[in-house]
Design a protein around this motif. Structure first.
Motif, mmCIF file in Angstrom:
data_model
loop_
_atom_site.group_PDB
_atom_site.id
_atom_site.type_symbol
_atom_site.label_atom_id
_atom_site.label_comp_id
_atom_site.label_asym_id
_atom_site.label_seq_id
_atom_site.Cartn_x
_atom_site.Cartn_y
_atom_site.Cartn_z
ATOM 1 N N VAL A 132 43.653 27.186 13.789
ATOM 2 C CA VAL A 132 42.595 26.992 14.173
ATOM 3 C C VAL A 132 42.318 27.798 15.385
ATOM 4 O O VAL A 132 41.006 28.369 15.604
ATOM 5 N N THR A 133 43.270 28.366 16.288
ATOM 6 C CA THR A 133 42.843 29.214 17.399
ATOM 7 C C THR A 133 42.525 30.434 17.027
ATOM 8 O O THR A 133 41.550 30.963 17.384
ATOM 9 N N ILE A 134 43.294 31.169 16.063
ATOM 10 C CA ILE A 134 43.045 32.165 15.574
ATOM 11 C C ILE A 134 41.443 32.262 15.046
ATOM 12 O O ILE A 134 40.691 33.185 15.109
ATOM 13 N N LEU A 135 41.035 31.400 14.026
ATOM 14 C CA LEU A 135 39.743 31.562 13.555
ATOM 15 C C LEU A 135 38.809 31.041 14.231
ATOM 16 O O LEU A 135 37.697 31.487 14.649
ATOM 17 N N GLY A 167 31.245 36.512 12.834
ATOM 18 C CA GLY A 167 31.738 35.423 13.768
ATOM 19 C C GLY A 167 31.488 34.047 13.336
ATOM 20 O O GLY A 167 32.442 33.086 13.397
ATOM 21 N N ALA A 168 30.241 33.809 12.753
ATOM 22 C CA ALA A 168 29.887 32.365 12.605
ATOM 23 C C ALA A 168 30.775 32.012 11.201
ATOM 24 O O ALA A 168 31.127 30.950 10.965
ATOM 25 N N GLY A 169 30.832 32.931 10.182
ATOM 26 C CA GLY A 169 31.709 32.708 9.152
ATOM 27 C C GLY A 169 33.029 32.406 9.309
ATOM 28 O O GLY A 169 33.864 31.474 8.924
ATOM 29 N N THR A 170 33.721 33.138 10.480
ATOM 30 C CA THR A 170 35.156 33.006 10.918
ATOM 31 C C THR A 170 35.294 31.474 11.437
ATOM 32 O O THR A 170 36.248 30.764 11.076
ATOM 33 N N THR A 171 34.211 31.251 12.021
ATOM 34 C CA THR A 171 34.510 29.784 12.652
ATOM 35 C C THR A 171 34.238 28.763 11.833
ATOM 36 O O THR A 171 34.966 27.712 12.227
ATOM 37 N N VAL A 172 33.455 28.834 10.850
ATOM 38 C CA VAL A 172 33.310 27.825 9.967
ATOM 39 C C VAL A 172 34.574 27.543 9.319
ATOM 40 O O VAL A 172 35.188 26.456 8.914
ATOM 41 N N LEU A 173 35.384 28.768 8.991
ATOM 42 C CA LEU A 173 36.713 28.610 8.393
ATOM 43 C C LEU A 173 37.857 27.785 9.330
ATOM 44 O O LEU A 173 38.478 26.825 9.100
ATOM 45 N N GLY A 174 37.423 28.136 10.640
ATOM 46 C CA GLY A 174 38.423 27.260 11.696
ATOM 47 C C GLY A 174 37.939 25.934 11.747
ATOM 48 O O GLY A 174 38.916 25.103 11.940
ATOM 49 N N LEU A 175 36.788 25.444 11.825
ATOM 50 C CA LEU A 175 36.249 24.096 11.552
ATOM 51 C C LEU A 175 37.012 23.426 10.464
ATOM 52 O O LEU A 175 37.499 22.278 10.631
ATOM 53 N N VAL A 176 37.024 23.955 9.352
ATOM 54 C CA VAL A 176 37.311 23.426 8.007
ATOM 55 C C VAL A 176 38.910 23.206 8.243
ATOM 56 O O VAL A 176 39.277 22.158 7.790
ATOM 57 N N VAL A 177 39.712 24.203 8.883
ATOM 58 C CA VAL A 177 41.235 24.044 9.074
ATOM 59 C C VAL A 177 41.186 22.586 10.164
ATOM 60 O O VAL A 177 42.363 21.849 10.098
#
Length: 400
Positions: A209-212, A362-372
């Motif tokens: 989550v930190t990475i994404l 950046g928005a797409g990467t953050t979405v992945l972080g939110l899912v995790v």
């Protein structure tokens, strides 16, 4: 507030300034060394990757040593790297200086976060970590904008000489104010005990989550000077003042995020990451509008940095009694995110997608972080319910 937290924040200020100030000076550095924008961006990515190495290798090497001398030695390494950066005659020497300074970064914040958390009551740990990270936010509110103005007025090298001076002051503050904290962690076994923390799936999920999550924000921010000048239409002399607004957002987000995480860390991270996705999308869509860009800068800093205390506390929480290496690893994860975001932004720019493309990436990467993060929170809740049911049955059986 323990006075030692001020010393940790001072060290964080110097390190944060080294990490972030180059973003405002990237056009000047690229011109001086006669390299492309994407190549200059590797001075950011290279720094971030070196932080990861330092966070893992140096933190692992110092787990048994007293933390105060460790912090002092790391600050000396930081000073040496900035002296080399200031003197660099070419791009690759500059890169070496950045790497040397970066090696101290991850271990400093990893060890420092544990020291900060141990200075206060258990219910105030995230708040104490937030105070230490206030140094990073102060670097953005004050250091980065004025460092950028200094570099634009007198040459970018002068900024790195100023950072060197701040490093010397930070070293003096650590020696004078940080209390002796003993050596190693409470868990027996030294490094072996530290490594056992990585058996926890929640530790790995927190690191991901930190990475994404942080990488999404950083990817949008890495090339912000180009976005502001080439898309929004601001002059280069305006960039430092806009970075002040970004820094104000960082300061507010760090403070509020730390207090919220002390109440419920998982809920805080889910809400903040959701808001960060929304801010990035709006920023990308309205980056040609100056008032909207200004608002987006503040909100990007606020929601982007509101995740930091909670992410750091979460990984330490699931590392149980061996938090130092896990804490350092998560600092490394922040910088893996930095490198990932900067790399993705450089790829999109090189592909000709324009200076708003890093924001979309950046928005797409953050979405992945939110899912995790949503998965991690649900998994932690299920585990807690199972553990509670098991304890209940054990009590019931014992009473029979």
């Amino acid at each position: 507030m323990p006075i030692g937290l001020i010393a940790l924040a001072l060290g964080g200020f110097g390190i944060g300034l080294t990490e972030f100030v180059i973003m405002g000076l990237l056009p000047e550095v690229a011109t001086d060394f006669r390299v492309s924008e994407a190549t200059a961006g590797w001075l950011i990515s290279g720094y971030a990757l070196a932080v990861v190495l330092g966070a893992l290798l140096l933190t692992a090497a110092v787990t048994r040593f007293e933390r105060k001398p460790v912090l002092a030695v790391l600050m000396v390494l930081f000073i040496a790297g900035n002296v080399l950066s200031a003197l660099a005659p070419d791009y690759w020497t500059m890169m070496i200086g950045r790497i040397i300074a970066a090696l101290s970064h991850g271990a400093f914040f990893g060890v420092g976060a544990v020291v900060a958390a141990n200075m206060v009551a258990p219910t105030k740990k995230a708040g104490a970590i937030a105070i230490m990270f206030t140094g990073l936010t102060a670097a953005n509110v004050l250091g980065v904008p004025f460092g950028t103005m200094l570099g634009q007025a007198t040459g970018w090298r002068s900024t790195f000489w100023a950072i060197t001076g701040i490093g010397v002051l930070a070293l003096a503050g650590i020696l004078a104010l940080v209390p002796s904290t003993g050596s190693g962690d409470a868990a027996p076994g030294g490094l072996r005990s530290e490594l056992r923390a990585f058996r926890s799936g929640q530790v790995w999920l927190s690191i991901l989550v930190t990475i994404l999550g942080y990488g999404g924000m950083f990817g949008a921010f890495t090339y912000i000077a180009f976005t502001l000048t080439e898309v929004t239409g601001f002059s280069s002399s305006t960039v430092p003042w806009l970075l002040i607004l970004f820094g104000v957002g960082l300061f507010i987000g760090n403070t509020v995020g730390g207090k919220a995480a002390d109440k419920n860390v998982d809920r805080t991270l889910i809400v903040v990451l959701s808001a960060l996705v929304a801010v990035l999308v709006v920023f990308a869509l309205t980056s040609g509008n100056q008032p909207m860009t200004i608002a987006s800068m503040v909100l990007l800093g606020g929601f982007g940095f509101a995740t930091v205390p909670g992410l750091q506390m979460r990984v330490m929480k699931y590392a149980n009694n061996a938090p130092t290496l896990a804490s350092g690893a998560n600092i490394g994860a922040f910088n893996v995110g930095n490198a990932l975001g900067a790399w993705l932004g450089g790829v999109t720019i090189t592909a000709g997608l324009g200076y708003t493309s890093p924001i979309w990436a950046g928005a797409g990467t953050t979405v992945l972080g939110l899912v995790v993060m949503a998965f991690a929170a649900a998994d932690a809740k299920r585990s807690q319910i199972v553990a509670t049911d098991s304890d209940t049955r054990a009590v019931a059986n014992a009473s029979l």
